[in-house]
Design a protein around this motif. Structure first.
Motif, short mmCIF file in Angstrom:
data_model
loop_
_atom_site.label_atom_id
_atom_site.label_comp_id
_atom_site.label_asym_id
_atom_site.label_seq_id
_atom_site.Cartn_x
_atom_site.Cartn_y
_atom_site.Cartn_z
N LEU A 64 0.84 -1.20 0.00
CA LEU A 64 0.00 0.00 0.00
C LEU A 64 0.88 1.25 0.00
N THR A 67 2.17 1.62 -3.41
CA THR A 67 1.11 2.09 -4.30
C THR A 67 0.93 3.59 -4.16
N ARG A 68 0.96 4.06 -2.92
CA ARG A 68 0.78 5.50 -2.70
C ARG A 68 1.91 6.27 -3.39
N LEU A 71 1.33 6.15 -7.16
CA LEU A 71 0.19 6.95 -7.63
C LEU A 71 0.42 8.44 -7.42
N LEU A 76 1.58 9.44 -14.05
CA LEU A 76 0.73 8.48 -13.37
C LEU A 76 0.84 7.10 -14.01
N MET A 78 -1.24 4.97 -14.76
CA MET A 78 -2.59 4.48 -15.09
C MET A 78 -2.84 4.43 -16.59
N GLN A 79 -1.88 4.85 -17.38
CA GLN A 79 -2.04 4.72 -18.83
C GLN A 79 -1.53 3.36 -19.28
N LEU B 58 -7.62 11.30 -15.41
CA LEU B 58 -7.52 9.98 -14.76
C LEU B 58 -7.84 10.14 -13.28
N PRO B 59 -8.71 9.28 -12.74
CA PRO B 59 -9.14 9.46 -11.34
C PRO B 59 -8.14 8.86 -10.36
N ALA B 60 -6.93 9.44 -10.31
CA ALA B 60 -5.86 8.85 -9.49
C ALA B 60 -6.20 8.89 -8.00
N TYR B 63 -8.84 6.45 -7.17
CA TYR B 63 -8.34 5.08 -7.27
C TYR B 63 -7.46 4.73 -6.07
N LEU B 64 -6.68 5.70 -5.62
CA LEU B 64 -5.85 5.46 -4.44
C LEU B 64 -6.72 5.21 -3.21
N THR B 67 -8.02 1.80 -3.54
CA THR B 67 -6.95 0.83 -3.26
C THR B 67 -6.78 0.66 -1.76
N ARG B 68 -6.80 1.79 -1.05
CA ARG B 68 -6.63 1.72 0.40
C ARG B 68 -7.75 0.88 1.02
N ALA B 251 -9.10 3.67 -16.72
CA ALA B 251 -7.65 3.73 -16.85
C ALA B 251 -7.14 2.48 -17.57
#
Lengths: 419, 419
Positions: A64, A67-68, A71, A76, A78-79, B58-60, B63-64, B67-68, B251
């Motif tokens: 996690l 990931t933070r 992100l 990003l 995410m592409q 992009l909804p970063a 999404y984070l 994810t959490r 994404a």
């Protein structure tokens, strides 16, 4: 047999489109084994079935955090994801631990080791061609080659792993498999690791017969004792196609693996990969790379090895105490599995049904790992020793032992019927 | 031509293992087009090339957060991932917006739409069989079928999309493709959407000829104006195999897509999927499902449609102002792409090299979308209008316009040479 299954299952109606399927799909029949698999997902089961990492050792917190960081990075993740160079650099570093010196240009990222196997199968194998595997081997390789309808040649194994002499005889007899699939370290399901001598002989055969060796090293970082020997890829970089994975050492849920291959094969693998799923999930690539940046992997691996060594020892000890005398099993130096041979005549597919129903305990029957001649291994089972905590291992083996003692005594109920 | 490339590229040495490759791989030659692709990744480029969502949309953050939540859930989403039922339920709900009423049992999760196409190709197509596509179509379908070495039949398109009359004539003439691949909404690369009449006629043909229709609906949620018509799958559930994707609406880096298929096909698809990469990344499945739980998707889609509608309008307006009179283009009601036809004789592969070198602007040449007869579309290009912000769209089209005005005037430099 087929009739039995048809009456047993509540199959959905067959729509007209089924006649439009490809030949292999029309020929694909439901198997008793596949019907049993949902049993393994029953909640509350003590399961030795699936080859899963210990849930309590999954690095969720660290992932996690990674990931933070990923992100918050620019750009990003995410592409669409081109192969992420820093991740490849980490892998090159990890390969040194397997005795392999390679370059980033030889690393090909995959959606887990299974995709690595699938891409290599399609790279090497013509429809209807030959492929060589051990008589009992990870069923994922069967899944990878199945749509190509190969002739599957089987090579016997013994307590030292694949019988290289038998492979040699097969090749000298004129067999020309597109590749041989091998799990030299912590074999799934047999739990054996190949010694140096057999490794050297395999590489010799590969060169002599121009035979690609697909080396599945999913368990290569999970060696607990005994002499550590290098991966096959360390012995030959032209004929060994190495399949690596983060599934067993970090988390299966990332679906990130890699190949180490001659650089010249990368463009063709890219065509295949692009046609299969475009690229490896960029979120997973980048979060994983961020995790590796943190430098936590070596300590995590050490924790895994310590824990899994204990679990293996507890399982072997419990087998000794709870299983009937007529039963035999392997003592793995690495990997996740113990292979158990029950007395001839015991059918472990039927046994599994009973184990789940009466003792709430599960394993994978030997037949699951056979290309054909499943009958030869109908009395075998694979037990995974990594996924359950120690007290559950003890308890699960005790339950299985109770059932087996009963089976071996009562006998007839579980003997394979002669028809 | 091949010689030219061989002298141009710095190819790695060909190792002996290349002779051991499958037939299709040995026959797979490097293409001028593939060599051009790395150009598109050059930093600082104003690129209309790749079909990417807007990075700024992009909804970063969301999404984070998702994810959490997912990584705090029990069980952790880091083990192998069986298809996650709550995600399937969300998809069933989304399909209603496409006019499709379906059940969770008909949803099959995939590693992106590309895997959906690849699995369907292997489900339906025998090696060397026939497949039907439009003369210019998303190159991913070529990648999905290529290792099966099919006979690719091409169907012409016009400003209304695929010419259904031509497909009908082909079928009446005896062609029996394993399937026809279609992008009815926001066609890639043509930018057209099929009207209701052609949709109904397609479904009629499917029933009459028992012809599976593979409907790629990656752009189905990105319709900006005009009459909204239902997806093909809404018109027939037996012969339409629907391919959906989160790549364009959420994404691409998640690599999550889905199929809607007759339930009876799911077990065979599962065999294929399992052999390809086991399962969809459980982290992505669970984080995505957690994002959908938050209920943020509809507002996100509305933001995307508003932004992309503006970007399309800006691009069409800029094309009008900056491109020479002899140039024609489509006016898409949905999707991500405008298809531009330059005067005959202009070669857009060469033009791309010049565009990148002199104007730092990029697009995809028409030839990239052709199964064969690439020469017929050598004067075309695809522009993506979603990935760049509005001011960059204006600037990029102006740069391309400058180049084109020059080309069309100067001519000979970019004309295809007669040999």
């Amino acid at each position: 047999m087929t009739d039995d299954i048809a009456t047993l299952t509540d199959a959905p109606p067959r729509p007209a489109i089924e006649h439009a399927l490809a030949g292999w799909a029309r020929a694909s029949a439901p198997s008793e084994l596949r019907e049993i698999l949902p049993l393994l997902a029953r909640p509350g089961l003590l399961s030795f079935a699936l080859g899963m990492p210990a849930a309590d050792l999954l690095p969720a917190e660290a992932y996690l955090r990674a990931t933070r960081r990923a992100l918050e990075a620019d750009p990003l993740p995410m592409q669409y994801g081109v192969p992420f160079e820093p991740l490849k650099r980490h892998i090159v570093g990890m390969m040194a631990e397997r005795g392999v010196h390679c370059r980033e240009e030889q690393i090909f990222l995959t959606t887990g080791a299974q995709q690595g196997m699938s891409l290599l199968a399609r790279l090497l194998l013509d429809e209807g061609g030959q492929v060589a595997v051990e008589a009992t081997v990870y069923d994922g390789i069967h899944g990878a080659v199945k749509p190509l309808r190969p002739e599957v040649l089987t090579v016997p194994s013994d307590e030292g792993g694949i019988r290289v002499d038998a492979l040699e005889a097969m090749l000298e007899g004129g067999a020309r498999p597109a590749f041989v699939y091998l799990i030299p370290e912590g074999h799934n399901p047999l739990g054996v690791s190949l010694g140096m001598e057999r490794r050297l002989r395999l590489v010799e055969l590969a060169r002599r017969f121009h035979l690609p060796l697909v080396e599945d090293d999913a368990y290569g970082f999970l060696r607990y004792d005994g002499e550590r020997v290098p991966a096959l890829r360390a012995l030959d970089e032209d004929w060994v196609l190495y399949v690596g994975s983060f599934s067993k050492i970090l988390a299966p849920g990332l679906r990130v693996g890699w190949l180490v291959v001659p650089e010249a094969l990368v463009p063709t693998l890219s065509i295949l990969k692009h046609g299969s799923d475009l690229d490896v999930t960029s979120v997973a690539q980048r979060c994983l790379s961020s995790y590796l940046d943190s430098g936590e992997l070596p300590a995590h691996l050490e924790r895994l090895r310590t824990a899994y060594r204990s679990r293996r020892d507890v399982m072997l000890d419990a087998l000794e105490r709870h299983f009937p005398r007529a039963v035999r099993w392997t003592a793995p130096a690495g990997g996740m599995f113990v292979w158990v041979s029950l007395p001839d005549g015991v059918d472990t597919v039927r046994l599994l049904r009973r184990a789940v129903a009466t003792e709430q305990v599960a394993f994978v029957p030997g037949a699951a790992f056979c290309a054909h001649d499943a009958g030869d291994y109908a009395h075998c089972m694979r037990l995974c020793f990594t996924s359950l905590p120690i007290d559950k291992i003890e308890e699960g083996v005790a339950r299985l032992g109770r059932l087996l003692t009963d089976e071996v005594r009562v006998g007839p109920l579980t003997l394979v019927s002669p028809d």
